[in-house]
Scaffold this motif. Structure first.
Motif, PDB file in Angstrom:
ATOM      1  N   CYS A  49       0.809  -1.099  -0.089  1.00 53.16           N
ATOM      2  CA  CYS A  49       0.019   0.048   0.042  1.00 53.16           C
ATOM      3  C   CYS A  49       0.959   1.088   0.010  1.00 53.16           C
ATOM      4  CB  CYS A  49      -0.827   0.186   1.490  1.00 53.16           C
ATOM      5  SG  CYS A  49      -2.047  -1.252   1.887  1.00 53.16           S
ATOM      6  N   GLY A  50       0.255   2.786  -0.130  1.00 54.28           N
ATOM      7  CA  GLY A  50       0.892   3.721  -0.262  1.00 54.28           C
ATOM      8  C   GLY A  50       2.055   3.923  -0.773  1.00 54.28           C
ATOM      9  N   THR A  51       2.954   4.266  -0.087  1.00 54.61           N
ATOM     10  CA  THR A  51       4.495   4.654  -0.683  1.00 54.61           C
ATOM     11  C   THR A  51       4.604   3.583  -0.561  1.00 54.61           C
ATOM     12  OG1 THR A  51       4.731   6.364   0.914  1.00 54.61           O
ATOM     13  CG2 THR A  51       6.877   5.615   0.491  1.00 54.61           C
ATOM     14  N   SER A  52       5.127   2.019  -0.045  1.00 51.81           N
ATOM     15  CA  SER A  52       5.517   0.891  -0.206  1.00 51.81           C
ATOM     16  C   SER A  52       5.391  -0.409  -0.907  1.00 51.81           C
ATOM     17  CB  SER A  52       5.057  -0.353   1.063  1.00 51.81           C
ATOM     18  OG  SER A  52       5.512   0.638   2.169  1.00 51.81           O
ATOM     19  N   SER A 107       6.094  -3.420   3.185  1.00 52.47           N
ATOM     20  CA  SER A 107       5.423  -2.670   4.271  1.00 52.47           C
ATOM     21  C   SER A 107       6.559  -2.433   5.520  1.00 52.47           C
ATOM     22  CB  SER A 107       4.667  -3.446   4.863  1.00 52.47           C
ATOM     23  OG  SER A 107       3.890  -3.005   6.150  1.00 52.47           O
ATOM     24  N   GLN A 108       6.893  -0.657   5.550  1.00 55.64           N
ATOM     25  CA  GLN A 108       7.327  -0.320   6.651  1.00 55.64           C
ATOM     26  C   GLN A 108       6.627  -1.520   7.592  1.00 55.64           C
ATOM     27  OE1 GLN A 108       8.282   1.443   9.797  1.00 55.64           O
ATOM     28  NE2 GLN A 108       6.398   2.185   9.252  1.00 55.64           N
ATOM     29  N   SER A 109       6.080  -0.690   8.329  1.00 55.87           N
ATOM     30  CA  SER A 109       5.199  -1.618   9.637  1.00 55.87           C
ATOM     31  C   SER A 109       4.570  -3.048   9.853  1.00 55.87           C
ATOM     32  CB  SER A 109       3.612  -1.122   9.892  1.00 55.87           C
ATOM     33  OG  SER A 109       3.039  -1.134   9.420  1.00 55.87           O
ATOM     34  N   THR A 130       0.361  -3.063   8.303  1.00 59.56           N
ATOM     35  CA  THR A 130      -1.105  -2.276   7.647  1.00 59.56           C
ATOM     36  C   THR A 130      -2.102  -3.730   7.184  1.00 59.56           C
ATOM     37  OG1 THR A 130       0.159  -1.021   6.517  1.00 59.56           O
ATOM     38  CG2 THR A 130      -1.762  -1.442   5.160  1.00 59.56           C
ATOM     39  N   VAL A 143       4.417  10.178  10.246  1.00 64.65           N
ATOM     40  CA  VAL A 143       3.736   9.718   9.378  1.00 64.65           C
ATOM     41  C   VAL A 143       4.152   9.766   7.982  1.00 64.65           C
ATOM     42  CG1 VAL A 143       1.511   9.974   8.176  1.00 64.65           C
ATOM     43  CG2 VAL A 143       2.100  10.241  10.833  1.00 64.65           C
ATOM     44  N   ALA A 144       5.009  10.025   7.253  1.00 68.24           N
ATOM     45  CA  ALA A 144       5.297  10.974   5.896  1.00 68.24           C
ATOM     46  C   ALA A 144       6.325   9.939   5.877  1.00 68.24           C
ATOM     47  CB  ALA A 144       5.372  11.698   5.174  1.00 68.24           C
ATOM     48  N   SER A 145       6.553   8.434   4.816  1.00 67.66           N
ATOM     49  CA  SER A 145       7.495   7.153   4.910  1.00 67.66           C
ATOM     50  C   SER A 145       8.496   7.955   3.986  1.00 67.66           C
ATOM     51  CB  SER A 145       6.511   6.577   4.392  1.00 67.66           C
ATOM     52  OG  SER A 145       8.208   4.864   4.440  1.00 67.66           O
ATOM     53  N   LEU A 152       2.079  12.194  -3.663  1.00 62.56           N
ATOM     54  CA  LEU A 152       1.980  11.127  -2.711  1.00 62.56           C
ATOM     55  C   LEU A 152       1.888  12.592  -1.120  1.00 62.56           C
ATOM     56  CD1 LEU A 152       0.157   9.243  -1.037  1.00 62.56           C
ATOM     57  CD2 LEU A 152       1.884   8.179  -0.885  1.00 62.56           C
ATOM     58  N   LYS A 153       4.093  12.441  -1.289  1.00 62.51           N
ATOM     59  CA  LYS A 153       4.289  13.467   0.184  1.00 62.51           C
ATOM     60  C   LYS A 153       3.690  14.557   0.159  1.00 62.51           C
ATOM     61  CE  LYS A 153       6.632  10.544   1.613  1.00 62.51           C
ATOM     62  NZ  LYS A 153       6.025   9.681   1.726  1.00 62.51           N
ATOM     63  N   GLU A 156      -0.042  14.238   1.396  1.00 62.94           N
ATOM     64  CA  GLU A 156      -0.312  13.899   2.226  1.00 62.94           C
ATOM     65  C   GLU A 156       0.033  15.058   3.571  1.00 62.94           C
ATOM     66  OE1 GLU A 156       0.702  10.633   3.497  1.00 62.94           O
ATOM     67  OE2 GLU A 156       3.002  10.491   2.622  1.00 62.94           O
TER      68      GLU A 156
HETATM   69  C1  F6R Z   1       2.914   6.924   2.738  1.00 65.33           C
HETATM   70  C2  F6R Z   1       2.820   6.511   3.746  1.00 65.33           C
HETATM   71  C3  F6R Z   1       1.832   5.115   3.813  1.00 65.33           C
HETATM   72  C4  F6R Z   1       2.383   4.352   4.084  1.00 65.33           C
HETATM   73  C5  F6R Z   1       1.109   3.363   3.962  1.00 65.33           C
HETATM   74  C6  F6R Z   1       1.608   1.651   3.613  1.00 65.33           C
HETATM   75  O1  F6R Z   1       3.901   8.377   3.089  1.00 65.33           O
HETATM   76  O2  F6R Z   1       3.620   6.447   4.540  1.00 65.33           O
HETATM   77  O3  F6R Z   1       1.537   5.727   2.404  1.00 65.33           O
HETATM   78  O4  F6R Z   1       3.237   3.689   2.804  1.00 65.33           O
HETATM   79  O5  F6R Z   1       0.290   3.065   4.695  1.00 65.33           O
HETATM   80  O6  F6R Z   1       1.906   1.079   5.453  1.00 65.33           O
HETATM   81  P1  F6R Z   1       3.274   0.891   5.897  1.00 65.33           P
HETATM   82  O7  F6R Z   1       4.263   0.431   4.408  1.00 65.33           O
HETATM   83  O8  F6R Z   1       3.892   0.173   6.896  1.00 65.33           O
HETATM   84  O9  F6R Z   1       2.731  -1.115   5.051  1.00 65.33           O
END
Ligand code: F6R
Length: 364
Positions: free
Chosen positions: A55-58, A102-104, A107, A153-155, A239-240, A243
């Protein structure tokens, strides 16, 4: 802690040379000129197709990786945002490889997609920044990023570390498939090793970008254009900006602009063009001319050669170091992050805690 920085996001942008170097340490052996992934107990030689979900940046990191997997390993890649993947009943050949980014690692949509892929007999590879996360625990092949905790919050730094891991993974896959000889592999490793210094050089544009934030801040809409692996970087830039500064922004493949978005262009719409010099540059220059002919105001992000060739008549230019195309997406992440950051600071928005957003989206 934030130390001397005003915001976590700013600190995390500036940490990128270090955390990318740290991440690369686990994936390349520079003296031997080889990539070395964690032992996977899975034969990559048999991989015919990869399904990437995020999702998103990932997800944008995955889009960049698609170019690499296809170019280096000649493995076709299917990629989706997690919320679509889960519900479209994707065709997954038993024994296939599914890759989640995924960062976290928490998700909800991505995790549910992972579980769906598992139920379809896929081998699960995960690129994740939080080593104790659900996704990390459920992976067959765990590919950690070593970005450290990401608080803004912004990756930012998690993204460039994802790209570093994915580039190494693509090279590893290419070798396993007999598509990469030792010299080409050593070449890739050498270019990856150049990334931290190139990121530092990109960070040196910080003040210059701060100085142009006032040009973008009043805009209602901003367009980002790129080609090839820099097309996902245009999506990421948009996106950056949206957001954290709440300016409507869209990323487009440069060549797709004339199929619709060109109708938006007038002297009120800044157009941010990401275009390292190279084989695709001339094509992008002709897209810039289309923008200019309609009064569009261009911010060109390129290297010195590109700026010399096409910088004239732009509202502003940002000069990146000249880098190998492999690491260009990592390096070009920096100016779009900095631009979003400085525009947001200029507008006075809450950079680290943008409205309506959560760091980890654990609901569908
Ligand atoms: C953009 C941002 C979100 C995450 C997205 C996925 O700056 O932070 O778009 O990239 O919610 O999150 P993760 O990577 O944690 O699965």
């Amino acid at each position: 802690e934030k130390g001397n920085y005003r915001h976590y996001m700013q600190k995390e942008i500036f940490e990128q040379p270090i955390v990318v170097a740290q991440t690369l340490q686990s994936y390349v052996r520079p003296f031997e000129g080889v990539v070395a992934l964690p032992d996977m107990g899975f034969d990559l030689a048999g991989v015919k197709r990869i399904t990437i979900v995020a999702c998103g940046t990932s997800y944008y990191a995955g889009l960049v990786a698609k170019y690499w997997f296809e170019q280096f390993a000649r493995v076709s890649v299917d990629i989706d945002v997690a919320s679509e993947f889960r519900y479209r009943d994707p065709v997954l050949e038993p024994g296939g490889l599914a890759l989640f980014i995924s960062q976290s690692g928490e998700t909800a949509d991505t995790l549910a997609a992972l579980r769906h892929a598992r139920s379809q007999d896929q081998t699960i590879a995960v690129v994740v920044n939080v080593p104790t996360s659900s996704m990390a625990r459920e992976a067959d092949l765990l590919l950690p990023t070593h970005a450290g905790p990401e608080i803004g919050v912004a990756s930012t730094k998690a993204f460039t570390c994802q790209l570093a891991v994915l580039a190494a993974f693509a090279a590893n896959l290419a070798r396993a498939k007999g598509r990469l000889d030792a010299a080409a592999e050593a070449d890739i490793v050498a270019h990856l090793q150049e990334a931290p210094a190139a990121l530092n050089a990109a960070l040196a544009t910080d003040e210059e970008i701060e100085g142009m934030a006032h040009l973008v801040a009043p805009a209602r809409d901003v367009l980002y254009l790129g080609r090839g692996p820099d097309f996902p970087m245009a999506l990421e830039g948009a996106l950056k900006l949206k957001e954290i500064s709440y300016i409507h922004a869209e990323g487009y493949a440069a060549g797709e602009m004339k199929h619709g978005p060109i109708a938006l262009i007038d002297d009120q719409v800044p157009v941010i063009v990401l275009a390292p010099s190279g084989p695709l540059f001339e094509k992008t220059v002709s897209n810039m001319q289309e923008v200019r002919a309609r009064g569009g105001r261009i911010v060109l992000i390129s290297d010195a050669d590109g700026v010399a060739e096409a910088g004239e008549g732009c509202m502003a230019t940002i000069t990146m170091p000249k880098v190998h195309p492999l690491i260009a997406p990592l390096v070009y992440a920096v100016p779009v992050q900095l631009l979003a950051y400085h525009v947001a600071v200029f507008k006075g928005t809450d950079v680290d805690q943008p409205r309506n957003l959560a760091k980890s989206v654990t609901v569908e």
